[in-house]
Design a protein around this motif. Structure first.
Motif, PDB file in Angstrom:
ATOM      1  N   MET A   6       0.853  -1.190   0.000  1.00 60.83           N
ATOM      2  CA  MET A   6       0.000   0.000   0.000  1.00 60.83           C
ATOM      3  C   MET A   6       0.887   1.238   0.000  1.00 60.83           C
ATOM      4  O   MET A   6       1.630   1.482   0.942  1.00 60.83           O
ATOM      5  N   LYS A   7       0.810   2.015  -1.082  1.00 65.23           N
ATOM      6  CA  LYS A   7       1.672   3.188  -1.228  1.00 65.23           C
ATOM      7  C   LYS A   7       1.014   4.397  -0.561  1.00 65.23           C
ATOM      8  O   LYS A   7      -0.166   4.670  -0.789  1.00 65.23           O
ATOM      9  N   CYS A   8       1.793   5.116   0.248  1.00 68.77           N
ATOM     10  CA  CYS A   8       1.215   6.240   0.961  1.00 68.77           C
ATOM     11  C   CYS A   8       2.135   7.453   0.908  1.00 68.77           C
ATOM     12  O   CYS A   8       3.338   7.340   0.618  1.00 68.77           O
ATOM     13  N   ILE A   9       1.551   8.624   1.174  1.00 63.56           N
ATOM     14  CA  ILE A   9       2.334   9.841   1.346  1.00 63.56           C
ATOM     15  C   ILE A   9       1.939  10.469   2.679  1.00 63.56           C
ATOM     16  O   ILE A   9       0.846  10.218   3.200  1.00 63.56           O
ATOM     17  N   ILE A  10       2.833  11.277   3.221  1.00 62.51           N
ATOM     18  CA  ILE A  10       2.612  11.924   4.513  1.00 62.51           C
ATOM     19  C   ILE A  10       2.694  13.432   4.312  1.00 62.51           C
ATOM     20  O   ILE A  10       3.668  13.932   3.737  1.00 62.51           O
ATOM     21  N   ILE A  11       1.673  14.156   4.779  1.00 66.80           N
ATOM     22  CA  ILE A  11       1.637  15.615   4.654  1.00 66.80           C
ATOM     23  C   ILE A  11       1.483  16.217   6.043  1.00 66.80           C
ATOM     24  O   ILE A  11       0.489  15.971   6.738  1.00 66.80           O
ATOM     25  N   ASP A  12       2.478  16.995   6.459  1.00 68.67           N
ATOM     26  CA  ASP A  12       2.429  17.644   7.770  1.00 68.67           C
ATOM     27  C   ASP A  12       3.457  18.765   7.766  1.00 68.67           C
ATOM     28  O   ASP A  12       4.572  18.581   7.272  1.00 68.67           O
ATOM     29  N   ASP A  13       3.087  19.923   8.298  1.00 65.33           N
ATOM     30  CA  ASP A  13       4.033  21.032   8.299  1.00 65.33           C
ATOM     31  C   ASP A  13       5.095  20.901   9.393  1.00 65.33           C
ATOM     32  O   ASP A  13       6.038  21.690   9.437  1.00 65.33           O
ATOM     33  N   GLU A  14       4.978  19.878  10.241  1.00 65.57           N
ATOM     34  CA  GLU A  14       5.977  19.629  11.277  1.00 65.57           C
ATOM     35  C   GLU A  14       6.821  18.414  10.890  1.00 65.57           C
ATOM     36  O   GLU A  14       6.318  17.289  10.865  1.00 65.57           O
ATOM     37  N   PRO A  15       8.108  18.610  10.597  1.00 65.71           N
ATOM     38  CA  PRO A  15       8.967  17.485  10.196  1.00 65.71           C
ATOM     39  C   PRO A  15       9.004  16.362  11.226  1.00 65.71           C
ATOM     40  O   PRO A  15       9.076  15.179  10.863  1.00 65.71           O
ATOM     41  N   LEU A  16       8.965  16.706  12.519  1.00 61.61           N
ATOM     42  CA  LEU A  16       8.997  15.675  13.553  1.00 61.61           C
ATOM     43  C   LEU A  16       7.783  14.762  13.460  1.00 61.61           C
ATOM     44  O   LEU A  16       7.887  13.539  13.633  1.00 61.61           O
ATOM     45  N   ALA A  17       6.617  15.346  13.182  1.00 59.64           N
ATOM     46  CA  ALA A  17       5.403  14.549  13.030  1.00 59.64           C
ATOM     47  C   ALA A  17       5.521  13.602  11.843  1.00 59.64           C
ATOM     48  O   ALA A  17       5.074  12.452  11.899  1.00 59.64           O
ATOM     49  N   ILE A  18       6.128  14.087  10.758  1.00 60.14           N
ATOM     50  CA  ILE A  18       6.366  13.235   9.592  1.00 60.14           C
ATOM     51  C   ILE A  18       7.278  12.076   9.962  1.00 60.14           C
ATOM     52  O   ILE A  18       7.041  10.926   9.594  1.00 60.14           O
ATOM     53  N   ASP A  19       8.329  12.366  10.717  1.00 56.32           N
ATOM     54  CA  ASP A  19       9.290  11.325  11.104  1.00 56.32           C
ATOM     55  C   ASP A  19       8.615  10.218  11.912  1.00 56.32           C
ATOM     56  O   ASP A  19       8.919   9.029  11.730  1.00 56.32           O
TER      57      ASP A  19
END
Length: 241
Positions: free
Chosen positions: A1-14
């Motif tokens: 399952m291919k996904c992308i992550i969108i968040d203006d906080e890099p830590l949240a993305i990590d």
């Protein structure tokens, strides 16, 4: 399952990326701090799932998801639980409140995987059909009361109180209650676990009806409901508190 992550906080993305790395069926194909940068990837790639923050400076996650013509499945991630109803109105797969417990993440992603496996429509091009084309979550239940079965909309249930031999279902914005000869296990099997939580040996609550959470109490429509010690950790974890 291919996904992308969108968040203006890099830590949240990590954090989300680390969670995804532990699952062999999830592949992160892109991360973005600006949702507008993700549009071309969504259009050109076969993206199955979007993890999307809500409060972002460029555009809100809700407005961004709404703007997509053929949107993939999506899960909202946010620190603000007040957006939950609006998020589910858009047919979000799930709504995760930060800090996101790992078990809640697993549950949300597993639900997305199940949605994908049940889709019987062929894909057009490289874009998945809108989540609105997937069967919607259950919105009501039937319970037996005396000699009939009564239909109750899930959003109208404030909380459920256990009595000796009955359950008393309290209905939103009314003094009406429904008595049913059921136990908590039976009714919990009918209710969506992300909306209804057992918080005490004698209470199940609708999280959407919670007004405030105190140290050992939940307030729903000015009624103070105790939080049992054996349910406290799971309850606060589910709400991200």
């Amino acid at each position: 399952m291919k996904c992308i992550i969108i968040d203006d906080e890099p830590l949240a993305i990590d954090i989300i990326e680390e969670y995804c790395s532990k699952l062999d069926f999830v592949d992160v194909v892109g991360t973005f701090t600006n949702p507008l940068d993700a549009i071309s990837v969504i259009k050109e790639s076969k993206v199955d799932l979007i993890f999307c923050d809500i409060q972002m400076p460029q555009i809100s996650g809700i407005d961004f998801i709404t703007s997509l013509d053929n949107r993939p499945l999506f899960i909202f991630t946010t620190a603000y639980s007040q957006y939950a109803v609006e998020g589910f109105d858009l047919n979000a797969v799930d709504y995760l409140v930060k800090p996101i417990p790992y078990h809640r993440f697993i549950k949300a992603v597993s639900r997305a995987k199940e949605f994908l496996s049940k889709k019987d429509k062929p894909m057009e091009g490289n874009v998945f059909p809108s989540i609105g084309e997937i069967s919607e979550p259950k919105k009501f239940i039937f319970v037996k009361a005396e000699y009939e079965s009564i239909k109750i909309n899930l959003d109208e249930i404030e909380y459920i109180q256990g009595l000796k031999d009955y359950l008393k279902i309290h209905i939103l914005n009314t003094n009406k209650t429904i008595l049913t000869l059921m136990n908590f296990k039976e009714i919990l099997d009918k209710l969506p676990s992300d909306q209804f939580l057992r918080v005490h040996k004698s209470y199940v609550v609708n999280v959407n009806s919670i007004k405030t959470v105190q140290r050992n109490r939940i307030v729903i429509n000015d009624v103070r409901i105790p939080i049992g010690d054996s349910h406290k950790a799971e309850f606060f974890s589910a709400l991200g508190l």
